[in-house]
Enzyme design. Structure first.
Site, short mmCIF file in Angstrom:
data_model
loop_
_atom_site.label_atom_id
_atom_site.label_comp_id
_atom_site.label_asym_id
_atom_site.label_seq_id
_atom_site.Cartn_x
_atom_site.Cartn_y
_atom_site.Cartn_z
N ASP A 48 34.30 59.28 26.71
CA ASP A 48 34.73 59.03 25.33
C ASP A 48 34.79 60.36 24.58
O ASP A 48 33.83 61.13 24.57
CB ASP A 48 33.73 58.08 24.67
CG ASP A 48 34.18 57.59 23.32
OD1 ASP A 48 35.40 57.53 23.09
OD2 ASP A 48 33.31 57.24 22.49
N HIS A 49 35.91 60.63 23.93
CA HIS A 49 36.08 61.83 23.10
C HIS A 49 35.76 63.12 23.85
O HIS A 49 34.92 63.91 23.42
CB HIS A 49 35.24 61.73 21.83
CG HIS A 49 35.77 60.75 20.83
ND1 HIS A 49 36.90 60.98 20.08
CD2 HIS A 49 35.32 59.53 20.48
CE1 HIS A 49 37.13 59.93 19.31
NE2 HIS A 49 36.19 59.03 19.53
N HIS B 104 34.63 55.62 12.42
CA HIS B 104 33.39 55.69 13.18
C HIS B 104 32.17 55.45 12.27
O HIS B 104 32.22 55.70 11.06
CB HIS B 104 33.25 57.06 13.85
CG HIS B 104 34.28 57.32 14.91
ND1 HIS B 104 34.35 56.59 16.07
CD2 HIS B 104 35.30 58.21 14.98
CE1 HIS B 104 35.35 57.02 16.81
NE2 HIS B 104 35.94 58.00 16.17
N GLY B 105 31.09 54.97 12.88
CA GLY B 105 29.84 54.83 12.16
C GLY B 105 29.63 53.46 11.55
O GLY B 105 30.41 52.52 11.77
N HIS C 173 39.46 52.76 18.16
CA HIS C 173 38.15 53.36 18.04
C HIS C 173 37.51 52.89 16.73
O HIS C 173 38.18 52.33 15.87
CB HIS C 173 38.26 54.89 18.02
CG HIS C 173 38.53 55.49 19.36
ND1 HIS C 173 37.71 56.41 19.95
CD2 HIS C 173 39.54 55.29 20.24
CE1 HIS C 173 38.19 56.76 21.13
NE2 HIS C 173 39.31 56.09 21.32
N SER D 56 33.37 48.68 15.64
CA SER D 56 32.19 47.82 15.53
C SER D 56 32.28 46.99 14.25
O SER D 56 32.83 47.42 13.23
CB SER D 56 30.91 48.65 15.52
OG SER D 56 30.55 49.05 16.82
N ILE E 63 33.20 49.82 21.06
CA ILE E 63 32.04 49.28 20.35
C ILE E 63 30.83 50.14 20.65
O ILE E 63 30.42 50.26 21.81
CB ILE E 63 31.78 47.81 20.75
CG1 ILE E 63 32.98 46.93 20.36
CG2 ILE E 63 30.50 47.28 20.10
CD1 ILE E 63 32.95 45.54 20.93
N ASP E 64 30.25 50.72 19.62
CA ASP E 64 29.07 51.57 19.78
C ASP E 64 28.01 51.22 18.73
O ASP E 64 26.88 50.87 19.05
CB ASP E 64 29.47 53.05 19.67
CG ASP E 64 28.31 54.00 19.95
OD1 ASP E 64 27.23 53.53 20.38
OD2 ASP E 64 28.47 55.21 19.75
#
Length: 311
Positions: free
Chosen positions: A82-83, A180-181, A211, A214, A255-256
């Site tokens: 990833d990335h 993100h986040g 991306h 979540s 999903i992170d």
């Protein structure tokens, strides 16, 4: 069963109108929770490793854990970088046994992004590995990825066509409003589905990737805060928006944050209720179960990928 590329998974996902969950992994319990959920749902899955995960656990350790998961579960699993920040990191991960890699040169000008991505694609394809790239920039913070809101840009559909044609990339991460986040939106969440539809029509054979997708599930935020956490105002992508995206050529959804929140909420609750306990297995066990339950929910109710490993 084996470590595989995402090629066949994405073809089936696009044809079936569902998305494959790409879950970030950092340790054994996270991998076990995700894979146990996927096994019970017989769902295809992608396990992905970020810069932070490589720094924390070393990509070789993670690869061995994923190989153990393949052997134990009987599932085909994609091991994805990833990335990836540059060619050297991508090259190292390919040598370490990854079956899929992402080169993220989205912070460079368009022509430089093409040049770097094409270099990675040529090398990866020669080694039987597939490549994801990104066009447009998502706001937010995830490990080494830090983009201010004012620096975020949406993916231009015409540039996306040129980018795919000139690089030969296998899948494309697009920017349509996710980030993100844990703090993705202030106010009402909104994704640019019109833009996504146009990109999908212009690139019908290219799997698209979201991306920063979540949901930041409220129940886990509430548990974290109830048992000593301080996560005010966290807000993610509503699940109905992700379901809609999965029907519009989006074959992979990352999903992170939801994994982190599920694990942390379970650990906080256990430690609060059992202050004398110091055996890591006692609190990592419930954390693993929380991840498993959350992933099963994503697979069944959001991604629509239940049974995809059997198709």
């Amino acid at each position: 069963m084996a470590l595989v590329t995402s090629t066949e998974m994405f073809k089936k996902a696009q044809a079936g109108g569902y998305a494959i969950g790409a879950f970030n992994v950092n340790n054994m319990e996270i991998i076990q929770g995700i894979v146990e959920a996927a096994k019970e749902e017989q769902s295809a899955i992608i396990l992905q490793v970020s810069a932070g995960a490589r720094k924390y656990a070393n990509s070789i350790y993670l690869r061995k854990l994923v190989e153990a998961a393949v052997e134990d579960s009987g599932l085909d699993i994609v091991l994805h970088l990833d990335h990836g920040e540059n060619f050297d990191i991508v090259k190292q991960c390919i040598e370490d046994g990854f079956t899929s890699v992402m080169i993220d040169a989205s912070h460079y000008p368009f022509e430089e992004n093409i040049r770097i991505t094409k270099e990675v694609v040529d090398y990866a394809h020669a080694h039987g590995v597939v490549v994801e790239a990104e066009l447009g920039r998502l706001a937010g913070v995830e490990d080494a990825v830090k983009v201010k809101k004012e620096d975020a840009t949406y993916t231009d559909p015409d540039e996306a066509v040129e980018f795919v044609e000139r690089t030969g990339v296998d899948s494309l991460a697009v920017a349509i409003g996710t980030s993100h986040g844990a703090y993705k939106f202030k106010g009402e969440p909104r994704l640019d589905f019109e833009r996504l539809e146009i990109i999908g029509k212009k690139l019908p054979n290219t799997p698209l990737v979201l991306h920063g997708a979540s949901t930041v599930l409220p129940e886990f935020v509430e548990l974290c805060n109830k048992y000593g956490g301080n996560i005010p105002g966290a807000q993610g992508v509503p699940e109905e928006m992700l379901r809609r995206a999965a029907s519009m050529n989006v074959a992979k959804i990352n999903i992170d944050t939801d994994l982190r929140l599920a694990m942390t909420a379970a650990i906080r609750k256990f430690m609060y209720e059992n202050p004398s306990e110091f055996d890591p297995r006692k609190y990592l066990g419930p954390a693993r179960e929380a991840i498993k339950g959350m992933v099963k929910h994503k697979i069944k109710d959001v991604l629509g990928s239940s049974g995809s490993n059997l198709k």
